[in-house]
Design an enzyme around this catalytic site. Structure first.
Site, PDB file in Angstrom:
ATOM      1  N   LYS A   4      61.557  59.136  38.872  1.00 52.78           N
ATOM      2  CA  LYS A   4      61.008  58.090  39.728  1.00 52.78           C
ATOM      3  C   LYS A   4      60.935  56.774  38.963  1.00 52.78           C
ATOM      4  O   LYS A   4      60.625  56.756  37.769  1.00 52.78           O
ATOM      5  CB  LYS A   4      59.612  58.477  40.231  1.00 52.78           C
ATOM      6  CG  LYS A   4      59.640  59.665  41.190  1.00 52.78           C
ATOM      7  CD  LYS A   4      58.263  59.962  41.759  1.00 52.78           C
ATOM      8  CE  LYS A   4      58.337  61.119  42.743  1.00 52.78           C
ATOM      9  NZ  LYS A   4      57.010  61.466  43.292  1.00 52.78           N
ATOM     10  N   VAL A  42      33.372  24.335  37.598  1.00 55.78           N
ATOM     11  CA  VAL A  42      34.801  24.179  37.316  1.00 55.78           C
ATOM     12  C   VAL A  42      34.966  22.967  36.407  1.00 55.78           C
ATOM     13  O   VAL A  42      34.433  21.889  36.695  1.00 55.78           O
ATOM     14  CB  VAL A  42      35.621  23.985  38.601  1.00 55.78           C
ATOM     15  CG1 VAL A  42      37.114  23.898  38.268  1.00 55.78           C
ATOM     16  CG2 VAL A  42      35.365  25.122  39.585  1.00 55.78           C
ATOM     17  N   ASP A  67      40.335  33.172  53.217  1.00 56.50           N
ATOM     18  CA  ASP A  67      39.393  32.040  53.264  1.00 56.50           C
ATOM     19  C   ASP A  67      40.162  30.724  53.229  1.00 56.50           C
ATOM     20  O   ASP A  67      39.832  29.809  52.477  1.00 56.50           O
ATOM     21  CB  ASP A  67      38.416  32.129  52.083  1.00 56.50           C
ATOM     22  CG  ASP A  67      37.203  31.212  52.266  1.00 56.50           C
ATOM     23  OD1 ASP A  67      37.010  30.683  53.386  1.00 56.50           O
ATOM     24  OD2 ASP A  67      36.448  31.026  51.291  1.00 56.50           O
ATOM     25  N   CYS A  99      68.664  70.744  21.616  1.00 52.78           N
ATOM     26  CA  CYS A  99      69.145  70.538  20.251  1.00 52.78           C
ATOM     27  C   CYS A  99      68.970  71.770  19.377  1.00 52.78           C
ATOM     28  O   CYS A  99      69.766  72.010  18.462  1.00 52.78           O
ATOM     29  CB  CYS A  99      68.447  69.338  19.618  1.00 52.78           C
ATOM     30  SG  CYS A  99      66.653  69.337  19.829  1.00 52.78           S
ATOM     31  N   LEU A 131      34.435  19.116  36.873  1.00 48.50           N
ATOM     32  CA  LEU A 131      35.085  18.720  38.124  1.00 48.50           C
ATOM     33  C   LEU A 131      34.212  18.990  39.335  1.00 48.50           C
ATOM     34  O   LEU A 131      34.362  18.344  40.374  1.00 48.50           O
ATOM     35  CB  LEU A 131      36.414  19.473  38.282  1.00 48.50           C
ATOM     36  CG  LEU A 131      37.468  19.219  37.209  1.00 48.50           C
ATOM     37  CD1 LEU A 131      38.668  20.132  37.408  1.00 48.50           C
ATOM     38  CD2 LEU A 131      37.904  17.755  37.220  1.00 48.50           C
TER      39      LEU A 131
END
Length: 659
Positions: free
Chosen positions: A26, A416, A521, A154, A408
């Protein structure tokens, strides 16, 4: 969360921990950190990681080595072509598609992994050996062939945890002599049985021929790129590179003309053959109105721009001319046409095999155009796009690399700040207030969110999770929140600019829709504006991790009732169609220049009116065509609302008509 060292898609062989377990193969997404080797399901259509399928603690790994491919495996160890039933088609050996196996041996036996390229296998083996080099139980012998049908091919030993049959020549790990991290173990002398096994000649390990550059895709750098970490490769604008690994992820492995290899951002390059993106006269995402504004500002006879048409797959040549007698000059827009034989033309008598040849001809001959194409016009600074992360694999960001410059504002999750990463790259830093977010769930999902990369999405660069509060590092947007931008600049906007803002947001949402990723949102407050006036969508998906009941409950005072459709208000049923509803409200915010939707009503009154079929009125700046688009987003039945792809097409049609 430890930083990801490597991330690749491989084919994994089932480990057959039980005797009755089937042998199957897979595709899995493998991630390596200093602590774990993990593998996940991967959704190729959506380009995102799925559920975790397993992991191995790095400290439990005892050996990492190549495996000699099995020659001429029987049908039961072959896999079908993708998308076909094995009972109805030609069987194809696994080594033809993933021909480079390697093994990771740990306390439960060998894990066999198949790489599509030799170079990728070498890199993984090197990195794995590097992270296990101090492990205390590294073995001195290994099995160079597969464990198949209850034995090693092997040496025919039947115990899966049997001692290896070939001695490692100091290749397992990379400790220097005398290292104190672990005791050096002398290999035990072989038993008589092992001695006989060791005397048997082993089949030769195939040597992979180096990849010829003629077999590789050639690309050209559109922008300069300076490496941000040791895994990256420098890009120089206009130079050619060869792609060694290409994926759905935003970082590709490449080689330069000097043979240097590393990762490059895939949005910084274009295919070398017949690409027009490298030409000065081409502006990929420029709209009709933006082209007209730029040509008028330049004011040069024969000024021209080649841009994407509003019709998918088409190009438009916009030309400015003064010689028509009009004092302000005239702009004409010519769609580049093509014949069934893929010949391009602006005037039917003059056919060309490529668009650059077409433009070159009309730079010397008007041939039916309002003017010959004399002066290519473009934006003065074509800014390089944001990269998905600050360098390949850079997920966890060191707080010491951040410089905080100014605050900010304050958002849902905390303060922020604007800052710099390593003193030169602008970033926004969200300092997550403790208790405001389900941090562990977000950190797990944020790795997926980092791989969402689009020019109209605010790029997530990484996180700082090793201290509190945690930081989320994103692209910095100089003009801040769209809602405040609309309110502060309200007298300076033309209606065409407002429609372009809607287009910007719709492009981002169409991308998220294609990735089956919900915003939840969407509103003007959650979009940001850069220094060139481009609007980008921010905070996509973050609302899922809010811990404030006043925000998450539909009856809470902070819940975005005014942007929510009936099915969300009544049943909390989110879907791409609830994002469509919110987009219609965002369009209304843009055309009302930042007014509050349903401004005369409380949240509870708004919810009641929405359930009764009340919809927002047409803002006076919105034309009937624009209002029809936003109103189509507010259909009571979610299935009757258009997709973002259809909305974008409708917006582009209006842009052409109203410009």
């Amino acid at each position: 969360m430890a930083a990801v060292i490597l991330e690749s898609i491989f084919l994994k062989r089932s480990q057959q921990k039980k005797k009755t377990s089937p042998l199957n193969f897979k595709k899995r997404l493998f991630l390596l950190t200093v602590h774990k080797l993990s593998y996940y399901e991967y959704d190729f259509e959506r380009g995102r990681r799925g559920s975790k399928k397993g992991s191995i603690d790095v400290e439990k790994i005892t050996c990492v080595e190549t495996v000699i491919p099995e020659k001429n495996p029987p049908p039961e160890r072959q896999i079908p072509r993708r998308g076909e039933e094995s009972s109805e088609m030609e069987q194809i050996s696994i080594i033809e598609r993933f021909p480079y196996p390697f093994q990771v041996v740990y306390d439960e036996g060998p894990l066999y992994v198949f790489s599509p390229t030799e170079e990728l296998r070498k890199r993984w083996i090197h990195q794995l050996k590097n992270v296990i080099r101090y492990n205390s139980d590294l073995v001195q012998k290994y099995h160079p062939c597969f464990w198949i049908d209850g034995q090693y091919l092997c040496c025919s030993q039947t115990a899966k945890n049997a001692m290896g049959c070939q001695i490692l020549e100091n290749r397992n790990g990379s400790l220097k002599p005398g290292s104190s991290h672990r005791k050096t173990k002398k290999p035990l002398p072989p038993t008589p049985e092992e001695d006989q096994i060791l005397k048997k000649p082993l089949p030769p390990e195939p040597t992979a021929a180096p990849i010829s550059t003629t077999e590789l895709k050639k690309v050209v750098a559109l922008y300069d790129y300076m490496p941000m970490n040791a895994n990256d490769l420098q890009l120089r604008k206009g130079e050619e590179y060869f792609i060694l690994e290409e994926s759905n992820l935003p970082w590709w492995r490449a080689r330069d003309k000097n043979g240097q290899e590393g990762y490059i951002p895939s949005n910084y390059i274009t295919e070398a053959e017949d690409s027009i993106e490298m030409y000065e006269w081409y502006s990929k995402h420029m709209t009709r109105s933006q082209a007209e504004q730029l040509l008028k500002q330049e004011g040069k006879e024969g000024g021209f721009i080649v841009r994407d048409s509003s019709k998918a797959g088409k190009y438009t040549v916009s030309v400015f001319a003064k010689s028509t007698g009009e004092p302000q000059g005239v702009i004409r827009h010519y769609v580049v046409c093509s014949t069934p034989q893929s010949q391009y033309y602006l005037a039917e008598k003059h056919l060309f095999s490529t668009i650059p040849e077409l433009i070159n001809y009309h730079q010397h001959n008007s041939a039916g155009l309002i003017s010959r194409l004399k002066y290519p016009v473009s934006k003065q600074n074509k800014n390089a796009p944001s990269t998905a992360g600050l360098g390949y694999g850079s997920w966890e960001i060191d707080p010491k690399d951040l410089t905080f410059l100014k605050e900010l504002g304050t958002g849902q999750f905390g303060v922020v700040k604007y800052g710099k990463w390593r003193g030169q790259y602008d970033v926004a830093i969200k300092m997550i207030r403790e208790g405001s977010m389900s941090e562990d769930e977000f950190i797990e999902e944020a790795k997926v969110m980092m791989n969402l990369s689009h020019e109209k999405l605010v790029q997530l660069y990484g996180v700082c999770t090793k201290q509190r509060p945690i930081f989320i590092i994103t692209e910095y947007m100089a003009n801040g929140c769209l809602l405040n931008y609309l309110r502060e600049m309200r007298h300076r906007f033309q209606t065409q600019q407002l429609l372009e803002m809607c287009k910007d947001v719709c492009e981002a949402m169409e991308y998220l829709e294609s990735k089956q990723f919900l915003h939840r949102d969407l509103a003007a407050r959650n979009c940001l504006v850069n220094d060139q006036g481009v609007v980008k969508v921010s905070d996509f998906g973050l609302s899922r991790y809010v811990l404030d009941d006043e925000y998450t409950s539909s009856v809470g005072s902070k819940f975005p009732v005014r942007w929510s459709p009936p099915e969300v208000l009544m049943y909390s049923k989110f879907s791409s169609k609830s994002d469509i509803w919110a987009f219609g409200v965002l369009m209304w915010e843009i055309y009302s220049l930042g007014k509050m939707p349903y401004e005369r009503f409380t949240n509870s009154e708004t919810a009641e009116h929405i359930a009764q079929g009340l919809r927002l009125y047409r803002p006076h700046l919105a034309s009937e065509r624009v209002y029809t688009i936003m109103y189509s987003c507010w259909h009571e039945k979610a299935d009757e609302r258009p997709s973002f792809k259809i909305l974008l097409s409708n917006i582009l049609d209006v842009m052409d008509e109203e410009s």
